[in-house]
Every structure is written in C-alpha cells, then in structure tokens.
Design an enzyme around this catalytic site. Structure first.
Site, PDB file in Angstrom:
ATOM      1  N   ILE A  43       0.862  -1.186   0.000  1.00 42.89           N
ATOM      2  CA  ILE A  43       0.000   0.000   0.000  1.00 42.89           C
ATOM      3  C   ILE A  43       0.896   1.233   0.000  1.00 42.89           C
ATOM      4  O   ILE A  43       1.614   1.487   0.982  1.00 42.89           O
ATOM      5  CB  ILE A  43      -0.937  -0.002   1.235  1.00 42.89           C
ATOM      6  CG1 ILE A  43      -1.760  -1.299   1.267  1.00 42.89           C
ATOM      7  CG2 ILE A  43      -1.854   1.219   1.209  1.00 42.89           C
ATOM      8  CD1 ILE A  43      -2.558  -1.515   2.545  1.00 42.89           C
ATOM      9  N   GLU A  55       4.192  -7.925   2.897  1.00 42.33           N
ATOM     10  CA  GLU A  55       4.527  -8.871   3.961  1.00 42.33           C
ATOM     11  C   GLU A  55       4.167  -8.297   5.331  1.00 42.33           C
ATOM     12  O   GLU A  55       3.630  -8.989   6.199  1.00 42.33           O
ATOM     13  CB  GLU A  55       6.028  -9.196   3.947  1.00 42.33           C
ATOM     14  CG  GLU A  55       6.525  -9.834   2.669  1.00 42.33           C
ATOM     15  CD  GLU A  55       6.982  -8.837   1.618  1.00 42.33           C
ATOM     16  OE1 GLU A  55       6.365  -7.740   1.501  1.00 42.33           O
ATOM     17  OE2 GLU A  55       7.936  -9.143   0.905  1.00 42.33           O
ATOM     18  N   CYS A  93      11.254  -6.097   5.979  1.00 46.08           N
ATOM     19  CA  CYS A  93      10.254  -7.154   6.223  1.00 46.08           C
ATOM     20  C   CYS A  93      10.894  -8.382   6.856  1.00 46.08           C
ATOM     21  O   CYS A  93      10.281  -9.033   7.714  1.00 46.08           O
ATOM     22  CB  CYS A  93       9.542  -7.513   4.925  1.00 46.08           C
ATOM     23  SG  CYS A  93       8.403  -6.214   4.403  1.00 46.08           S
TER      24      CYS A  93
END
Ligand code: THU
Length: 131
Positions: A43, A55, A93
């Site tokens: 996003i 993730e 991530c």
C-alpha cells in the site's frame, strides 16, 4: 493448506495492491500454526515513506488478531505479470519476520513461472538485529 494454495492466495492479494507510484504489485499470504491465513498487499502513499510492504501488512493483520505462531509466508510480485519473476522480501520485512518467527523453522516461499524457491528465514537474514 499446500504451498501452491498459499501462493494462489498471495497472487489474489497482489491484485488488490495500491501501488500507483511504483506500479509494482506485491502480495503475501501468511500461514499460522492454527491453519489460518492472513494476506497482505503493498500500500503506497504520495509521501512515499508511509508505504507499507505486502509482507508487513499480512503480519500486522495477523498480530493484531492475536496470532502468535507462524509457519510460512508466500510472496509474489511484479508489474505486468504478477509472479513471473521471483520476488524476494526486503530487509525491513525480514527484520519484522524475525521479531515474530523462529528463523530456523519459518519458511519463505517464493514462486515464479520457472520454479518455486523455498528458504528458511535464517537463510535470508542470517544476522538480524537484536537488542
Ligand atoms: N514491496 C513489498 O511490498 N515487499 C517487499 O518486500 C519489497 C517491496 C513494495 C513496496 C513498494 O510499494 C513496491 O514494492 C516497490 O518497492
């Protein structure tokens, strides 16, 4: 839940990506030890830094619903064709995954048109940060 099914869920999630700036769509599907699956897509934001990777969306959805034990995550990405090439998770991530998973058992599943690669978290982030 097979790896193939998890990869399919990641692909569906990538289609929901909000990525007008990079035009790169990413989808993730996180399998919990109770069999539940949490998906996420990237996003983006006009201000760039608030952008969140697929993730982390999947992880934060799961954590916020009280999940604590994670088995694996499937990740796909791409521009025109999602999942054509392998899409490896970024370092941020991986660090987030390390916070919530056992690096020696948590699996990262990366499908592409040619083949599906599977890694342990400790393979992709061997020297994570810790306090
Ligand atoms: N992105 C992810 O969703 N996951 C990653 O592991 C790396 C990058 C997203 C962030 C951004 O929206 C786009 O891909 C291009 O960097």
């Amino acid at each position: 839940m097979t790896n193939k099914e998890l990869c399919e869920l990641a692909k569906i999630s990538a289609q929901r990506s909000y990525s007008p700036y990079s035009t790169f769509r990413v989808g993730a599907a996180l399998l919990c030890s109770d069999g539940s699956v949490y998906t996420g897509c990237n996003i983006e934001n006009a201000s760039f830094t608030p952008t969140v990777c697929a993730e982390r969306v999947a992880f934060f959805k799961a954590i916020s619903e009280g999940k604590k034990d994670f088995v694996s995550i499937a990740i796909v990405g791409g521009r025109e064709e999602i999942g054509k090439n392998l899409c490896s998770p970024c370092g941020v991530c991986l660090q987030v995954m390390t916070e919530f998973c056992n690096p020696k058992t948590f699996k990262i599943i990366l499908p592409s048109n040619d083949k599906t690669e599977e890694y342990l978290l400790c393979d992709l982030l061997p020297h994570s940060f810790s306090l």
